[in-house]
Design a protein around this motif. Structure first.
Motif, PDB file in Angstrom:
ATOM      1  N   ALA A 132       0.948  -8.635   1.286  1.00 49.12           N
ATOM      2  CA  ALA A 132       0.638  -7.895   2.512  1.00 49.12           C
ATOM      3  C   ALA A 132       1.063  -6.436   2.391  1.00 49.12           C
ATOM      4  CB  ALA A 132       1.331  -8.561   3.705  1.00 49.12           C
ATOM      5  N   LEU A 133       2.244  -6.211   1.817  1.00 47.95           N
ATOM      6  CA  LEU A 133       2.778  -4.857   1.618  1.00 47.95           C
ATOM      7  C   LEU A 133       1.834  -4.028   0.747  1.00 47.95           C
ATOM      8  CD1 LEU A 133       6.452  -4.101   0.509  1.00 47.95           C
ATOM      9  CD2 LEU A 133       4.521  -2.964  -0.559  1.00 47.95           C
ATOM     10  N   LEU A 134       1.477  -4.553  -0.416  1.00 45.57           N
ATOM     11  CA  LEU A 134       0.641  -3.811  -1.357  1.00 45.57           C
ATOM     12  C   LEU A 134      -0.776  -3.621  -0.822  1.00 45.57           C
ATOM     13  CD1 LEU A 134       1.775  -5.625  -4.632  1.00 45.57           C
ATOM     14  CD2 LEU A 134       2.341  -3.276  -3.974  1.00 45.57           C
ATOM     15  N   THR A 140      -2.431   2.644   5.002  1.00 45.56           N
ATOM     16  CA  THR A 140      -1.337   3.519   5.413  1.00 45.56           C
ATOM     17  C   THR A 140      -1.383   4.862   4.709  1.00 45.56           C
ATOM     18  OG1 THR A 140       0.065   1.577   5.736  1.00 45.56           O
ATOM     19  CG2 THR A 140       1.167   3.693   5.637  1.00 45.56           C
ATOM     20  N   ALA A 141      -1.448   4.831   3.378  1.00 44.32           N
ATOM     21  CA  ALA A 141      -1.374   6.073   2.607  1.00 44.32           C
ATOM     22  C   ALA A 141      -2.682   6.856   2.630  1.00 44.32           C
ATOM     23  CB  ALA A 141      -0.972   5.770   1.160  1.00 44.32           C
ATOM     24  N   PHE A 142      -3.803   6.160   2.443  1.00 48.60           N
ATOM     25  CA  PHE A 142      -5.080   6.854   2.376  1.00 48.60           C
ATOM     26  C   PHE A 142      -5.646   7.121   3.775  1.00 48.60           C
ATOM     27  CE2 PHE A 142      -9.659   7.280   1.623  1.00 48.60           C
ATOM     28  CZ  PHE A 142      -9.656   8.237   0.621  1.00 48.60           C
ATOM     29  N   LEU A 266       7.481   3.674   2.284  1.00 46.81           N
ATOM     30  CA  LEU A 266       7.833   3.996   0.901  1.00 46.81           C
ATOM     31  C   LEU A 266       6.694   4.696   0.175  1.00 46.81           C
ATOM     32  CD1 LEU A 266      10.136   3.544  -1.200  1.00 46.81           C
ATOM     33  CD2 LEU A 266       8.915   1.471  -1.888  1.00 46.81           C
ATOM     34  N   LEU A 267       5.464   4.228   0.401  1.00 50.26           N
ATOM     35  CA  LEU A 267       4.347   4.703  -0.403  1.00 50.26           C
ATOM     36  C   LEU A 267       3.897   6.118  -0.052  1.00 50.26           C
ATOM     37  CD1 LEU A 267       2.809   3.341  -2.713  1.00 50.26           C
ATOM     38  CD2 LEU A 267       0.935   2.993  -1.118  1.00 50.26           C
TER      39      LEU A 267
END
Length: 331
Positions: A132-134, A140-142, A266-267
Motif C-alpha cells: 500500500a505504501l509503495l 502522493t509524489a507525482f 518520506l517519498l
C-alpha cells in the motif's frame, strides 16, 4: 487545524496547524474504512470502500480549483478559516448521526493488547502495508507535488494545462475505485487485481516519464490511467481486514493507513533530494531551474516503487483469517 491555519500569527503555528490537519485526516479515512468493514456485508466491503474513496477524490479534483478561486477572491486566511468552520459543522452532524447508531462493543484493555500483538506478528500485515505504501507513492509524489512542474518542463505545458492534466489522476481514482471494488467483490479476488493494477500503473507512468513527444490528449489519458489503476491500492485495506481477526479491524486499517502516510511523507522529500542531486547548477532570478532530464532522473524512484510493490504482491498470501472464512460461508 484549518482554523488555526487561517488565523495563525506565525510560521510555527502554521506548521503546527498542518500537523493537526494531517492528524485529523487520519481519523477520517480509518473511520470511513471501519464503517465499510463493520456495518455492511463482506460482499459489499470493497465496493463501498471504493465508492467512499471516490467521494474523497472528488474533493481532491474540485478542491484545488475551488480553493484557488476563493484564495484569490477572499484571501487564504478567510478561505482556510471558512473550511475550519465547515469542518466543525460536519463534526457536530457526524456526532449525532453515527454516534447514535454505533453498536460496537468495547474490549477489555488486556484483550485488546493481545489482539494487537497478533496483528503485529502477522508478517502479511506488514507485507500488505508495504505494498500500500509503495503503491500510493505515485499519487502522493507525482499527483500531489512533482507532476505539475515535470509536465511544465518536459512537455512545455502552461501551469493551468499541467494542473488540469494532473487532476486526471484523481478522476482516475474516482472512477476506478468503485469499479475495482465491484469486480473484486464479484470474483472474490484481491491479489490478481493488485498485480494487474500495479503493472498497468507502472506502464502508464513509464510512458509518461520517458516518452515526452506524445500529444496533449495522450497525456490526459495516461495520467487518468495512472489514477484508475492506482485505485487498486484500496484492495490493500480490504486485505488488511481479511487476513486478521475481526476484533482488530480498525487497528489493521489504521496500521495500513499509517504506513501509507509514512510513505508519502518520506517519498516527497526524497524526490526533492534527488532533484537537487541531479541539478546542473542553472539558476534564473535566484531560483533553481531543473531540466527535463533532472525531473526524469528524480522521478525514476516512482516506477521503482511500483516494481518493488509488484514483487511484494507476488509474495503476499491472500489467506483469510478463519473468522472471515466463516463470515463468507454465512453470507
Amino acid at each position: 487545524g484549518a482554523l488555526f491555519f487561517g488565523f495563525s500569527p506565525s510560521i510555527w503555528i502554521l506548521k503546527f496547524s498542518r500537523l493537526m490537519i494531517g492528524f485529523g485526516s487520519a481519523f477520517a479515512f480509518v473511520s470511513m474504512a471501519y464503517i465499510c468493514a463493520h456495518y455492511f456485508s463482506e460482499k459489499r466491503r470493497t465496493l463501498l470502500l471504493g465508492l467512499a474513496n471516490s467521494v474523497g477524490m472528488l474533493g481532491a479534483v474540485c478542491g484545488t480549483a475551488s480553493l484557488n478561486y476563493f484564495t484569490i477572491s477572499y484571501g487564504w486566511r478567510s478561505s482556510m478559516g471558512s473550511l475550519g468552520i465547515v469542518g466543525v459543522l460536519f463534526a457536530i452532524t457526524l456526532f449525532f448521526i453515527i454516534g447514535k447508531t454505533s453498536h460496537a462493543n468495547s474490549l477489555p484493555f488486556k484483550r485488546l493488547l493481545g489482539n494487537l500483538k497478533k496483528l503485529m506478528k502477522n508478517p502479511y500485515t506488514w507485507i500488505n502495508g508495504i505494498i500500500a505504501l509503495l503503491y500510493y507513492a505515485t499519487t502522493t509524489a507525482f499527483g500531489g507535488l512533482w507532476g505539475v512542474p515535470f509536465l511544465e518542463r518536459a512537455y512545455g505545458l502552461s501551469t493551468m494545462q499541467a494542473s488540469s492534466c494532473i487532476s486526471m489522476i484523481f478522476i482516475g481514482w474516482l472512477v476506478g475505485g468503485p469499479i475495482v471494488g465491484l469486480v473484486s467483490d464479484y470474483i472474490s479476488e484481491r491479489k490478481t487485481l493488485l498485480l494487474w493494477g500495479t503493472f498497468f500503473t507502472f506502464v502508464s507512468l513509464f510512458i509518461l516519464l520517458y516518452i515526452t513527444s506524445i500529444p496533449l490528449f495522450a497525456i490526459y489519458l495516461l495520467i487518468f490511467s495512472i489514477g484508475f489503476f492506482s485505485s487498486a491500492q484500496l484492495l490493500c485495506f480490504t486485505i488488511s481486514v481479511e487476513i486478521n481477526s475481526k476484533k482488530v479491524k480498525a487497528s489493521a486499517l489504521a496500521l495500513t493507513n499509517s504506513m501509507v502516510a509514512f510513505g508519502g511523507a518520506l517519498l516527497q522529500p526524497i524526490t526533492g533530494f534527488l532533484l537537487d542531486y541531479h541539478w546542473d547548477g542553472y539558476m534564473k532570478d535566484g531560483i533553481r531551474v531543473y531540466s527535463s532530464a533532472d525531473y526524469q532522473s528524480a522521478l525514476s524512484i516512482l516506477p521503482l516503487c511500483l516494481a518493488i510493490a509488484f514483487i511484494f504482491v507476488l509474495v503476499l498470501k491472500e489467506k483469510k483469517h478463519p473468522e472471515h472464512a466463516e463470515e463468507q460461508l454465512i453470507n
